[in-house]
Design a protein around this motif. Structure first.
Motif, PDB file in Angstrom:
ATOM      1  N   ALA A   1       1.005  -1.082  -0.277  1.00  0.00           N
ATOM      2  CA  ALA A   1      -0.476   0.425  -0.543  1.00  0.00           C
ATOM      3  C   ALA A   1       0.747   1.413   0.179  1.00  0.00           C
ATOM      4  N   HIS A   2       1.750   1.063   0.516  1.00  0.00           N
ATOM      5  CA  HIS A   2       2.710   2.456   0.685  1.00  0.00           C
ATOM      6  C   HIS A   2       3.269   2.857  -0.303  1.00  0.00           C
ATOM      7  N   TYR A   3       3.997   1.250  -1.178  1.00  0.00           N
ATOM      8  CA  TYR A   3       4.440   1.590  -2.653  1.00  0.00           C
ATOM      9  C   TYR A   3       4.690   2.853  -3.309  1.00  0.00           C
ATOM     10  N   TRP A   4       2.703   2.773  -3.385  1.00  0.00           N
ATOM     11  CA  TRP A   4       2.126   4.163  -3.997  1.00  0.00           C
ATOM     12  C   TRP A   4       2.561   5.716  -3.412  1.00  0.00           C
ATOM     13  N   ASP A   5       2.793   5.430  -2.265  1.00  0.00           N
ATOM     14  CA  ASP A   5       3.058   7.339  -1.250  1.00  0.00           C
ATOM     15  C   ASP A   5       4.227   7.549  -2.283  1.00  0.00           C
ATOM     16  N   PRO A   6       4.528   8.985  -2.607  1.00  0.00           N
ATOM     17  CA  PRO A   6       5.887   9.758  -2.316  1.00  0.00           C
ATOM     18  C   PRO A   6       6.519   8.446  -1.733  1.00  0.00           C
ATOM     19  N   TYR A   7       7.738   8.671  -2.522  1.00  0.00           N
ATOM     20  CA  TYR A   7       9.118   8.103  -2.513  1.00  0.00           C
ATOM     21  C   TYR A   7       9.591   7.641  -0.675  1.00  0.00           C
ATOM     22  N   ARG A   8      10.002   6.978  -0.462  1.00  0.00           N
ATOM     23  CA  ARG A   8      10.524   6.972   1.178  1.00  0.00           C
ATOM     24  C   ARG A   8      10.899   5.564   0.733  1.00  0.00           C
ATOM     25  N   SER A   9      12.254   5.737   1.953  1.00  0.00           N
ATOM     26  CA  SER A   9      13.610   3.840   1.730  1.00  0.00           C
ATOM     27  C   SER A   9      12.362   3.082   2.240  1.00  0.00           C
ATOM     28  N   TYR A  10      12.828   1.963   1.346  1.00  0.00           N
ATOM     29  CA  TYR A  10      12.330   0.680   1.424  1.00  0.00           C
ATOM     30  C   TYR A  10      11.862   0.463   3.775  1.00  0.00           C
ATOM     31  N   ARG A  11      12.955   0.963   3.846  1.00  0.00           N
ATOM     32  CA  ARG A  11      13.851   0.528   5.327  1.00  0.00           C
ATOM     33  C   ARG A  11      12.285   1.132   6.032  1.00  0.00           C
ATOM     34  N   GLU A  12      11.952   2.713   5.619  1.00  0.00           N
ATOM     35  CA  GLU A  12      11.356   3.799   6.819  1.00  0.00           C
ATOM     36  C   GLU A  12       9.544   2.726   5.980  1.00  0.00           C
ATOM     37  N   ILE A  13       9.601   2.751   4.750  1.00  0.00           N
ATOM     38  CA  ILE A  13       8.096   1.793   4.878  1.00  0.00           C
ATOM     39  C   ILE A  13       7.568   0.586   5.289  1.00  0.00           C
ATOM     40  N   CYS A  14       9.091  -0.424   5.569  1.00  0.00           N
ATOM     41  CA  CYS A  14       8.979  -1.304   6.635  1.00  0.00           C
ATOM     42  C   CYS A  14       8.545  -1.015   8.278  1.00  0.00           C
ATOM     43  N   ASP A  15       9.553   0.042   8.194  1.00  0.00           N
ATOM     44  CA  ASP A  15       8.990   0.552   9.695  1.00  0.00           C
ATOM     45  C   ASP A  15       7.547   1.132  10.054  1.00  0.00           C
ATOM     46  N   LEU A  16       6.781   2.000   8.875  1.00  0.00           N
ATOM     47  CA  LEU A  16       5.675   2.795   9.045  1.00  0.00           C
ATOM     48  C   LEU A  16       4.882   1.003   9.086  1.00  0.00           C
ATOM     49  N   SER A  17       4.857   0.305   8.308  1.00  0.00           N
ATOM     50  CA  SER A  17       3.700  -0.842   8.214  1.00  0.00           C
ATOM     51  C   SER A  17       4.207  -2.180   9.357  1.00  0.00           C
ATOM     52  N   LEU A  18       4.872  -1.283  10.062  1.00  0.00           N
ATOM     53  CA  LEU A  18       5.184  -2.733  11.125  1.00  0.00           C
ATOM     54  C   LEU A  18       4.286  -1.739  12.465  1.00  0.00           C
ATOM     55  N   ALA A  19       4.159  -0.442  12.591  1.00  0.00           N
ATOM     56  CA  ALA A  19       3.496  -0.163  13.245  1.00  0.00           C
ATOM     57  C   ALA A  19       2.270  -0.728  12.801  1.00  0.00           C
ATOM     58  N   GLU A  20       1.875   0.046  12.390  1.00  0.00           N
ATOM     59  CA  GLU A  20      -0.217  -0.177  10.790  1.00  0.00           C
ATOM     60  C   GLU A  20      -0.179  -1.965  11.619  1.00  0.00           C
ATOM     61  N   THR A  21       0.764  -2.998  11.564  1.00  0.00           N
ATOM     62  CA  THR A  21       0.729  -4.050  11.724  1.00  0.00           C
ATOM     63  C   THR A  21       0.251  -4.390  13.314  1.00  0.00           C
ATOM     64  N   PHE A  22       1.754  -3.317  14.060  1.00  0.00           N
ATOM     65  CA  PHE A  22       1.197  -3.876  16.013  1.00  0.00           C
ATOM     66  C   PHE A  22      -0.061  -3.515  16.023  1.00  0.00           C
ATOM     67  N   ALA A  23      -0.286  -2.167  15.522  1.00  0.00           N
ATOM     68  CA  ALA A  23      -2.040  -2.076  15.815  1.00  0.00           C
ATOM     69  C   ALA A  23      -3.210  -2.383  14.967  1.00  0.00           C
ATOM     70  N   HIS A  24      -3.092  -2.727  14.178  1.00  0.00           N
ATOM     71  CA  HIS A  24      -4.081  -4.117  13.326  1.00  0.00           C
ATOM     72  C   HIS A  24      -3.821  -5.998  14.425  1.00  0.00           C
ATOM     73  N   PHE A  25      -3.015  -5.982  15.150  1.00  0.00           N
ATOM     74  CA  PHE A  25      -3.493  -6.997  15.765  1.00  0.00           C
ATOM     75  C   PHE A  25      -2.997  -6.426  17.994  1.00  0.00           C
ATOM     76  N   GLU A  26      -3.322  -5.335  17.169  1.00  0.00           N
ATOM     77  CA  GLU A  26      -3.631  -4.401  19.113  1.00  0.00           C
ATOM     78  C   GLU A  26      -2.498  -4.755  19.670  1.00  0.00           C
ATOM     79  N   VAL A  27      -1.091  -5.105  19.018  1.00  0.00           N
ATOM     80  CA  VAL A  27      -0.202  -5.279  20.140  1.00  0.00           C
ATOM     81  C   VAL A  27       0.934  -4.321  20.153  1.00  0.00           C
ATOM     82  N   ALA A  28       1.307  -4.252  21.198  1.00  0.00           N
ATOM     83  CA  ALA A  28       1.570  -2.708  21.606  1.00  0.00           C
ATOM     84  C   ALA A  28       3.520  -3.026  21.295  1.00  0.00           C
ATOM     85  N   GLY A  29       4.266  -2.744  20.432  1.00  0.00           N
ATOM     86  CA  GLY A  29       5.143  -2.973  20.130  1.00  0.00           C
ATOM     87  C   GLY A  29       5.844  -2.049  19.450  1.00  0.00           C
TER      88      GLY A  29
END
Length: 232
Positions: free
Chosen positions: A61-89
């Motif tokens: 989903a974030h690959y469609w956004d304005p460019y940011r590094s893959y590392r940054e995307i992975c970090d953001l996606s992990l935060a969103e996935t923690f939230a989806h699974f209700e994990v305080a990570g």
């Protein structure tokens, strides 16, 4: 699979490959890193495969956004996935994943297939990745052309990375054959640009009705030998 299915073999001058999921068995290579991420977050109850798939969906989903590094995307996606699974990570735990790159492993058919193809065609990789992470990945060979999201300043889904491939291939667009496993990046990004694409369906999943049709559907990359002309 046999060559009779493709009576007129293609004669590409360059063959390009997605890396993670096509050459590298990325899921099996990285599940242990995500198990550690979940363990460090006190989330032993969460299924690591379901967690990984949601995280990857958010990456795409974030690959469609304005460019940011893959590392940054992975970090953001992990935060969103923690939230989806209700994990305080802590999303900084994504470093566990990056640390695993040198231990990633190739599918069994990769080395012998690429060795054979390299004797007849130029080979390229086209990957939604940062250069330093690709350099850590044990691909066990050099390529004639390396196309990364970092170099293109964009990703596959919107075509930016494939346009970088086309612009730097040194051959005509119709002389390129791309092989990739992702419907939502390889097919969505490449087919609208007119590229010939072999969908490498290693996981034997259904083709989504929303994506462009591939030119070929193959179970692995060794099956590419059935669709290209290789001189004896």
């Amino acid at each position: 699979m046999n060559s009779e299915l493709y009576p007129t073999p293609l004669r590409p001058k360059l063959m390009s490959f997605d890396v993670f999921g096509t050459l590298i068995s990325v899921r099996d290579s990285s599940y242990s890193a995500f198990e550690r991420i979940l363990a460090d977050s006190g989330a032993h109850h969460v299924d690591v495969k379901a967690f990984w798939e949601h995280w990857e969906h958010r990456n795409i989903a974030h690959y469609w956004d304005p460019y940011r590094s893959y590392r940054e995307i992975c970090d953001l996606s992990l935060a969103e996935t923690f939230a989806h699974f209700e994990v305080a990570g802590d999303s900084r735990l994504i470093e566990r994943y990056f640390e695993a790159f040198p231990r990633f492993f190739l599918y069994d058919d990769v080395v012998r297939t690429l060795d054979r193809l390299s004797r007849h065609f130029k080979l390229a990789v086209v990957s939604n990745i940062d250069d330093d992470l690709l350099a850590l990945t044990p691909l066990k060979r050099n390529f004639d052309l390396v196309c990364t999201a970092q170099r293109a300043k964009g990703y596959k889904p919107d075509g930016t990375l494939f346009r970088y491939l086309i612009d730097n291939a040194g051959v005509a667009k119709d002389e390129i054959l791309h092989a990739g496993q992702s419907q939502f990046t390889d097919l969505v990004g490449g087919k609208p640009l007119g590229l010939t694409i072999a969908w490498i369906n290693r996981r034997q999943i259904a083709l989504d009705g929303s994506v462009p049709r591939p030119d070929f559907i193959l179970p692995d990359i060794q099956s590419l030998s059935h669709v290209v002309h290789i001189e004896a």
